[in-house]
Every structure is written in C-alpha cells, then in structure tokens.
Design an enzyme around this catalytic site. Sequence first.
Site, PDB file in Angstrom:
ATOM      1  CG  ASP A 252       5.446  -0.423 -28.053  1.00  0.00           C
ATOM      2  OD1 ASP A 252       4.970  -0.271 -26.919  1.00  0.00           O
ATOM      3  OD2 ASP A 252       5.035   0.212 -29.038  1.00  0.00           O
TER       4      ASP A 252
HETATM    5  C1  BGC Z   1       2.527   1.780 -27.244  1.00  0.00           C
HETATM    6  C2  BGC Z   1       3.707   2.614 -26.794  1.00  0.00           C
HETATM    7  C3  BGC Z   1       3.638   2.883 -25.312  1.00  0.00           C
HETATM    8  C4  BGC Z   1       3.550   1.554 -24.585  1.00  0.00           C
HETATM    9  C5  BGC Z   1       3.544   1.661 -23.079  1.00  0.00           C
HETATM   10  C6  BGC Z   1       2.327   0.568 -26.354  1.00  0.00           C
HETATM   11  O1  BGC Z   1       1.146  -0.117 -26.653  1.00  0.00           O
HETATM   12  O2  BGC Z   1       2.736   1.390 -28.583  1.00  0.00           O
HETATM   13  O3  BGC Z   1       3.753   3.813 -27.542  1.00  0.00           O
HETATM   14  O4  BGC Z   1       4.748   3.618 -24.895  1.00  0.00           O
HETATM   15  O5  BGC Z   1       2.367   0.897 -25.002  1.00  0.00           O
HETATM   16  O6  BGC Z   1       2.362   2.131 -22.588  1.00  0.00           O
END
Ligand code: BGC
Length: 673
Positions: A252
């Site tokens: 993530d």
């Molecule tokens: C979120 C994810 C997301 C990623 C990319 C993160 O802060 O937890 O769900 O896919 O950002 O944007």
Amino acid sequence: MSQSRRIRMLLDELSWAEKLGQLQIVFRPDLHDAEQLVRDGIGSVFWPRSAAATNALQRVAVEETRLGIPVLVGLDVIHGHRTIAPVPLAQAASFDPSVVRDLARLAAAEARSAGVTWTFSPMVDVSRDPRWGRVVEGYGEDVHLTAEMGRAMVRGYQGETLAASDAIAATAKHFVAYGQPEGGRDYNTVDASEHRLRNVHLEPFRAVVDEGAASVMAAFNTVGGRPMHANRRLLTDVLKSEWGFGGVIVGDADGVRNLIPHGVAGDLAEAVRVACVAGLDVEMGGAPSDAQAAELGPDRLDPARVDDAVARVLALKEALGLFDDPFVPEGDERTEPTEDARRLVRTAAARSSVLLTNDGTLPLSNPPRVLVTGPYAESTDHLGAWTQSFAAGARSIADELRSRMPRTDLRVIPAVGFLDGHDGIPDAVAAARDRDVVLVFAGEPSTLSGEAASRSDLRLPGRQEELIRQVAATGVPVVVVLENGRPLVVADWIDDAAAVVEAWHGGTEAAAAIVDVLLGDAEPAGRLPMSFPRSVGQVPIHYAHESTGRPATTGGMLTEASVDIGLHGPDNVHEQYTSKYLDLELGPQFAFGHGSGYAAFTHGTPRVSHGEIPLEALERGETVGIDVVVTNTSDRSGDEVVQAYLEDVVSSVAPPVRRLVAFERRTIEPEAP
Ligand code: BGC
C-alpha cells in the site's frame, strides 16, 4: 510457477538495478517526472491522466529502455472511472452480484480505454465497525456477501482474458484484517486470533484469489504485532504457499516506508529488505535514492526472491497483452459517460437503496405541495469517497425533482449545512406547515467516509437531526432520504419519520435514482450489508456474533426503580448476569439483511434436499439445496431478497449464532387475483 520463455529470457538479461525497477510503482507521480522514471527503468506508474499521456510513457518504456519492457499503469478505479457507480457499500446493499459485475465491467472498459491496466480494487475487508470510514469501500460486515461481491468485481474487471481491450487487473485489498482496527480508527493496530482470521478476514481473500484476482495489496495494519508489509506468515505462508497465489503482492502507499514508524525497521533499506523477505513483490512508494539503492544489492536481498517477484510482475504484463501491444487507440478513450453507462449506474443506485421504514407514505402519490429540505437538497456531492477529479459529476436532487414533478408546488429550503450551524430551521418549519409532505435529504458529505475518515460519533452531523425533528413536529409526514457511506445512529429521530430510505452515495446518476425510488418508478428493495447500531457504544456490532456462554434475552432497562432494587429484582437473577448493556435494548437498530420494498411477500416453508448429509459428502463438493416458494401478495411487481442462514448447533469451536450462506434477489410479479 511455470514461466514463459519470454520471462525466462528477460530474467536472464535484466540487470540487478533493472530488476529492482520492476518492483516499484511510484505513488506520487506529481512529485516525479514520470517519463524520466520510466526511462530509468521503473516498472509501474500511476495513470498520467489521459490515453495520450499513457501512450507517451509506454513509448518511452518500449523505445528508450534497454529491454523495452512496457509499464503497468495503476489507478484506484474503485466504483467507476468516469461514470461513477454507487459506493461499494451501497453495491453490497443491492444483494445483486450481477449488477456489481456489470459495474466493474463498465469501469474496466472506461479505464482501459484510457490506458489503465491495473486497479487497486476490490476492497474485501470485512468490517463490523462503522466508525471506520473505509467501510464505504467494502461490502460490509458479512463474510459470504463480501466474498460474493468481491468475486463479482473480479469477474467484471478481468473478464474472460486480461488482454481484452476492456479488461483490467484487479487487486484484492487490504490483506488482511484491515477492517478491524482498534477503536475504528484508520490505520490502527489489529490483533486477530487464528480463529478470527480464518473464519472472517481471510475468507473473502481466499474467494477472490480463487476467482483469479491478479494481485493482492498488503494492509497498513499490524496483525498480532507484525505489520502486514513485513508479515511473512500471512503473505508467504498463507497467501502464496497455502493458497497457491501466483499473482503480484503490491504494497500500500508508503506501506514499506511505514515499517519505520511501526518500529520494525531502522531505515528505508531495511524496510525494503524486511518486506521482500516477507513476500511483498512490488513496493508502492517514492523512487529510492542512490544511497538507498546501494543498500539493496544482491548481497542484501535474496536474488531468488527478487527473481520470483520480477517474474510475477512480468507475468502480469504478459497476461495483459502489453508485450504484444502496450498502446491504446487514443481516439477511443471514453471520457464521457454513454447513455448505457448512465442507465446502468442509475439502475444500480436505485437497486442499492434500502427502505428502512415506511408507513405507506412512499412511493409518493402526486402530492400537490412538497417541501424539499436538508443539506443534500441542492448539493451535488453524490459521488462518494474515492472518486477522481475527472469523474462525471452528478446533478442535484432539487433540480431532478423540478424536472420530474413539473406540476407540483415544490419549495426548496436546504435549511442547514452538513456541518455548520446556518440556521434555516425556523423557515423550513414555517414552510412545512402547508405542505402535503416534507422530503428531507440528509446525510454525511462524501469526505466524512473513506480513508483516514473515522468518526467517533455516528449521528447525522451538524444540525440535521434537529431539522428532522422540528419539521416532523408540524405533523406533516416527513420522508428522510439518507446519503452516507457508513451505518449511522438514527435512534434520536427515526420514529419521527413517516419513511426513511438509505440511498448511500449513489454516484453520477444518484439524483435520478433517488427520484425514481421516491416516485415508485424503481423499488428501494436493497438490504443492509451492515447493521445500524442503536448507539455508538454498541460498536462493533454485527449479526454473526458468537452466542457467549450467557446470552441475554432482554435488554437492560435501566430505571430509577431498577437501580434501587438491583437491576432485575430478586425474581430475575438469571437474566441479571447475561451479556448486554444495562442502558440499551438488545441488538442493533436495524440488523444486517434488513430492508423491505414497496411490494409484500410471503415465504412458504423451506424444503431442504437432505435431512442429513455426511461431512465427507460435503467435502466431495455435494451441496444441500433449499427450495422456498415466495409469493408476491401485493398488487405491484417487486423484488425480494431471499437470505439463507446456517446455524451450527454444536461445534468444536463456538460458532456464530447464524451466518449467511446463500442469497438471491428476484423480481416477482404479483400473484394473479
Ligand atoms: C490506500 C489504498 C490505495 C492506495 C493508492 C492508499 O492510501 O490505502 O487503498 O489503493 O492508497 O492510492
């Protein structure tokens, strides 16, 4: 894992630095020159906002890098790309996996036409805590419903083949147990037993992996003290080895870097090493500095592990057909919703609506004079959390009502904002008095749910409850339409309303769908995918709880007298020592599965195919069938959602009191008179 000849050759030819490049997706493209990053060998980028810009990056990858490897183009396509569908929690309320699949299909077609090949969706985190703002992105509290909706999303995104011009790679996230943060506070600690992991959190992931999800995203949280980006047991032993997951595990955003504040890595290079050993394949972060890269040589990272990760990334590129043709026809980019797309998201929004209560005021029967009030009356904030700036906007409900009810005397007085105290309540009350019905459009703005949007208070924010109570005190029937991204506490006003529709954040066509429902052109026959608590103090609350050794049969009734004589008096000592709150009735305000519609149904006695079935037969894949005759006893066509729950009466571990094992939504015509 078997590897294609192309991948074996590339693994032989790639330098160490080129391999590490394949294992990164740069998360803040605005801070970097994307073309330069691609020239330098980055393997994946976030979508640069148009088909033309994506083609330009692919051209650099193919023509200006030594081995010409195309890039993966990632984006959070969560509930639509340009045409926005209802938020995922709402989609779950439809109890209709075929609609959910069609919505994912539409999103994939729009996104791929723009060059996106990899979405970070679906989120299959089971959550029983509505304080957590990210409940909006998932499918609620139930394991089976989440698994089925997750599967439908994967089928929709990925289609028959990822190489198709309307398919994108799905990512199941956030692995795992992210939906159970302590206190409902986003990113917070999770401690989950093996029992809870296996029976609740892991199960929907196993289902979507089984459905063929191309990638899985690691979660921000710890599980049992081990941050998921560093959790070898769950990433490698369970996901890759036990389940045989052959796709890409992506981190993530900054999740690897976050291992430093988590307290399990001293610096970024160590964090990368820990994550790599744990089984993470792609880091989502910023490009590493030269000094950091120097700390990540083949003497510090296991070359076999790195090759395995690179092979997974290359296999995904191959499956997407990028080696054959990484470009998209720029003239075919779908930048505006088509009529079909609008129709689909409108139908989906109506099908996601849940009729919480109704005394017969809905559907509206041409009331001549209507007051339209509440902060959602004139708002266009219907898209919900997780949409991008380029998404197709929505119109206001007031505008939609004006065009659909041309002969009605409509007065529109929003009266209050979502949060601020601007006080139009006296005007709204005065205007309500000569109306036939008052429509209150209330809820949470989109920004109050989603990532980093936890709340400790689950009531309608601002002065909305006061508005509802005061217009209802006029005696004119009040219909409340809620738009929000989580279960709310509605106890303080729900009994004042003649009817309440939970419409969630419905997307680009939300206003049209809400008016369809109010006028009876569509039915609000969805069902709640998450329980609505009576009070935030009950949270987490969900239907599939364990029975406990001391289940209660009545809720606590804390009165002056009961305090004096002991809560239940001498006659009821058994009920005293049971699991309940002294100051609340038992159970939630509305349980999972709650909802009705405008038609009415009776269910016959279910017929079960087997009186008994040996465990071995179930393990061989034999199933138990249940037949139930459902009759529409009303005078209008309507939808019923039949839900089958299983109770395991005696088990080796404490079972949930019941759990959903099957459901089906069907439109049923009224019985002939
Ligand atoms: C979120 C994810 C997301 C990623 C990319 C993160 O802060 O937890 O769900 O896919 O950002 O944007």
